[in-house]
Write an enzyme that holds these catalytic residues in place. Sequence first.
Site: not given
Length: 277
Positions: A144, A170, A225, A228, A251, A260
């Site tokens: 990211r 994250k 993105h 990705r 994830h 994705y």
Amino acid sequence: MPKMERLPVPPRWSAPLKRFEAHLRMAGRADTTIKTRIDRLRNFARYVGGSPMTTRTGTVERYAAEHEWRPETRRSIYSTLKGFYGWLVEVGYRSDNPASVLPVVKAAPPAPKPAPTATIKVAMGCADERTKLIIMLAAFAGLRRGEIAQVSETDLVEDLTGYSLIVHGKGNKQRVVPVSDSLAAAIRVAGKGSWCFPGRNDGHLSAKYVGKLAKRALPDGIHLHMLRHRFASAAYAGTSDLLSVQQLLGHSSPATTQLYIAIPNVRLRRVAEAAAA
């Protein structure tokens, strides 16, 4: 009439917003998540004025009805308002949550949008070395923009099978992503024992500026993105290993990873032909 973002936040909102921001940090929320939520609340404060302790349900409903947002944006704003006023109830500032009347907005599953490999190669050929590395980290390691901003040469590790990168994801979660020798070499050259993208945001560039640099190099309609998504789609196409792709992307659920992955047409045709045989 001045734009809402240019108006000052009413004074009686300042202290509650600062305390709520601290609450989000104590909960381990990512910096980007905190910034997004506080920005949304500041816009709401500019709209309603006064104090968050006196906001009425009708005011919240009017704010929601008067704005045209995309479903995902609306879902995020509703969640932010419910969370903020719910927290005010928990800490004793209010006895009710005026945002509890907001309806649940179902998230529409986004279609995978992997950037074409040829487009990535063209962009890399035109980009400077810094931007080229940003593109490589997104397209060939699945990072990211916020993770790219924090890449340091000191996070590059070598084992018996090659190089890997410790990625700061994250919620302060870390994961290890194997990288190619060429990408490892580019990280070493850029970092030289420190940040690969030095800047004023705790020593490195901000996630927003990383995205801005990539946008300058990528053609219209292609954003970081999507690189990705390209990584996820290519990794799954080559292995059919959904759980490993999930781990590489960072994830928490394989259901998120599936959003994705663009399944190659040739594979879909093979499945359809098998059903018709």
